[in-house]
Design a protein around this motif. Structure first.
Motif, PDB file in Angstrom:
ATOM      1  N   TYR A  32     110.504  48.251  70.125  1.00  0.00           N
ATOM      2  CA  TYR A  32     110.521  46.892  69.587  1.00  0.00           C
ATOM      3  C   TYR A  32     111.304  46.025  70.550  1.00  0.00           C
ATOM      4  O   TYR A  32     112.422  46.355  70.915  1.00  0.00           O
ATOM      5  CB  TYR A  32     111.185  46.840  68.207  1.00  0.00           C
ATOM      6  N   THR A  33     110.717  44.947  70.972  1.00  0.00           N
ATOM      7  CA  THR A  33     111.446  44.009  71.820  1.00  0.00           C
ATOM      8  C   THR A  33     111.446  42.663  71.119  1.00  0.00           C
ATOM      9  O   THR A  33     110.409  42.232  70.595  1.00  0.00           O
ATOM     10  CB  THR A  33     110.791  43.862  73.212  1.00  0.00           C
ATOM     11  N   PRO A  34     112.583  42.004  71.076  1.00  0.00           N
ATOM     12  CA  PRO A  34     112.630  40.697  70.435  1.00  0.00           C
ATOM     13  C   PRO A  34     111.796  39.683  71.218  1.00  0.00           C
ATOM     14  O   PRO A  34     111.500  39.879  72.392  1.00  0.00           O
ATOM     15  CB  PRO A  34     114.116  40.331  70.456  1.00  0.00           C
ATOM     16  N   HIS A  35     111.438  38.608  70.544  1.00  0.00           N
ATOM     17  CA  HIS A  35     110.672  37.551  71.191  1.00  0.00           C
ATOM     18  C   HIS A  35     111.481  36.967  72.342  1.00  0.00           C
ATOM     19  O   HIS A  35     112.702  36.857  72.257  1.00  0.00           O
ATOM     20  CB  HIS A  35     110.326  36.444  70.192  1.00  0.00           C
ATOM     21  N   PRO A  36     110.814  36.562  73.412  1.00  0.00           N
ATOM     22  CA  PRO A  36     111.537  35.949  74.533  1.00  0.00           C
ATOM     23  C   PRO A  36     112.206  34.647  74.094  1.00  0.00           C
ATOM     24  O   PRO A  36     111.709  33.937  73.215  1.00  0.00           O
ATOM     25  CB  PRO A  36     110.445  35.674  75.566  1.00  0.00           C
ATOM     26  N   LEU A  37     113.336  34.340  74.724  1.00  0.00           N
ATOM     27  CA  LEU A  37     114.093  33.141  74.371  1.00  0.00           C
ATOM     28  C   LEU A  37     113.247  31.881  74.526  1.00  0.00           C
ATOM     29  O   LEU A  37     113.331  30.969  73.702  1.00  0.00           O
ATOM     30  CB  LEU A  37     115.359  33.046  75.228  1.00  0.00           C
ATOM     31  N   ALA A  38     112.408  31.824  75.542  1.00  0.00           N
ATOM     32  CA  ALA A  38     111.569  30.639  75.757  1.00  0.00           C
ATOM     33  C   ALA A  38     110.641  30.404  74.562  1.00  0.00           C
ATOM     34  O   ALA A  38     110.445  29.267  74.121  1.00  0.00           O
ATOM     35  CB  ALA A  38     110.764  30.794  77.036  1.00  0.00           C
ATOM     36  N   GLU A  39     110.094  31.489  74.013  1.00  0.00           N
ATOM     37  CA  GLU A  39     109.197  31.372  72.864  1.00  0.00           C
ATOM     38  C   GLU A  39     109.961  30.903  71.625  1.00  0.00           C
ATOM     39  O   GLU A  39     109.488  30.037  70.883  1.00  0.00           O
ATOM     40  CB  GLU A  39     108.531  32.719  72.598  1.00  0.00           C
ATOM     41  N   ILE A  40     111.147  31.455  71.412  1.00  0.00           N
ATOM     42  CA  ILE A  40     111.972  31.068  70.266  1.00  0.00           C
ATOM     43  C   ILE A  40     112.358  29.597  70.379  1.00  0.00           C
ATOM     44  O   ILE A  40     112.283  28.836  69.412  1.00  0.00           O
ATOM     45  CB  ILE A  40     113.229  31.951  70.178  1.00  0.00           C
ATOM     46  N   THR A  41     112.760  29.182  71.583  1.00  0.00           N
ATOM     47  CA  THR A  41     113.160  27.792  71.811  1.00  0.00           C
ATOM     48  C   THR A  41     111.997  26.844  71.559  1.00  0.00           C
ATOM     49  O   THR A  41     112.162  25.787  70.940  1.00  0.00           O
ATOM     50  CB  THR A  41     113.675  27.624  73.252  1.00  0.00           C
ATOM     51  N   LYS A  42     110.811  27.211  72.015  1.00  0.00           N
ATOM     52  CA  LYS A  42     109.626  26.369  71.832  1.00  0.00           C
ATOM     53  C   LYS A  42     109.308  26.197  70.344  1.00  0.00           C
ATOM     54  O   LYS A  42     109.051  25.090  69.874  1.00  0.00           O
ATOM     55  CB  LYS A  42     108.438  26.997  72.572  1.00  0.00           C
ATOM     56  N   GLU A  43     109.359  27.303  69.592  1.00  0.00           N
ATOM     57  CA  GLU A  43     109.083  27.233  68.159  1.00  0.00           C
ATOM     58  C   GLU A  43     110.142  26.410  67.434  1.00  0.00           C
ATOM     59  O   GLU A  43     109.822  25.608  66.549  1.00  0.00           O
ATOM     60  CB  GLU A  43     109.024  28.643  67.561  1.00  0.00           C
ATOM     61  N   ALA A  44     111.407  26.606  67.805  1.00  0.00           N
ATOM     62  CA  ALA A  44     112.493  25.861  67.170  1.00  0.00           C
ATOM     63  C   ALA A  44     112.354  24.364  67.441  1.00  0.00           C
ATOM     64  O   ALA A  44     112.544  23.536  66.536  1.00  0.00           O
ATOM     65  CB  ALA A  44     113.838  26.372  67.655  1.00  0.00           C
ATOM     66  N   ALA A  45     112.033  24.015  68.664  1.00  0.00           N
ATOM     67  CA  ALA A  45     111.861  22.604  69.006  1.00  0.00           C
ATOM     68  C   ALA A  45     110.717  21.985  68.210  1.00  0.00           C
ATOM     69  O   ALA A  45     110.817  20.840  67.742  1.00  0.00           O
ATOM     70  CB  ALA A  45     111.610  22.463  70.507  1.00  0.00           C
ATOM     71  N   ALA A  46     109.648  22.722  68.032  1.00  0.00           N
ATOM     72  CA  ALA A  46     108.510  22.216  67.256  1.00  0.00           C
ATOM     73  C   ALA A  46     108.911  21.987  65.804  1.00  0.00           C
ATOM     74  O   ALA A  46     108.528  20.975  65.201  1.00  0.00           O
ATOM     75  CB  ALA A  46     107.339  23.187  67.349  1.00  0.00           C
TER      76      ALA A  46
END
Length: 75
Positions: free
Chosen positions: A38-52
């Motif tokens: 299991y690997t957590p989601h990449p930070l870039a993906e988390i940041t993009k979703e949070a910004a949205a």
């Protein structure tokens, strides 16, 4: 000798895991992290979703900062 493989769908897996006590589930999750299955989601993906979410909900910077502080305190 080959190891047998058991395939479970999501409801079956949840049913099986719900039979374990919390300590055993924690060990299973820890083992998955150690094996890197299991690997957590990449930070870039988390940041993009949070910004949205922030843009969609029209949250101010204070609210977003408070959410970040809360998330960092949850370990």
């Amino acid at each position: 000798m080959n190891n047998p493989t058991i395939e479970l769908n999501r409801p079956q897996l949840i049913s099986a895991l719900s039979q374990f006590p919390p300590e055993a589930l924690k060990k299973v999750i820890d083992d998955l992290f150690r094996k890197k299955l299991y690997t957590p989601h990449p930070l870039a993906e988390i940041t993009k979703e949070a910004a949205a979410v922030v843009r969609k909900a029209k949250l101010g910077p204070e609210t977003a900062e408070e959410a970040v502080q809360w998330a960092r305190s949850q370990k």
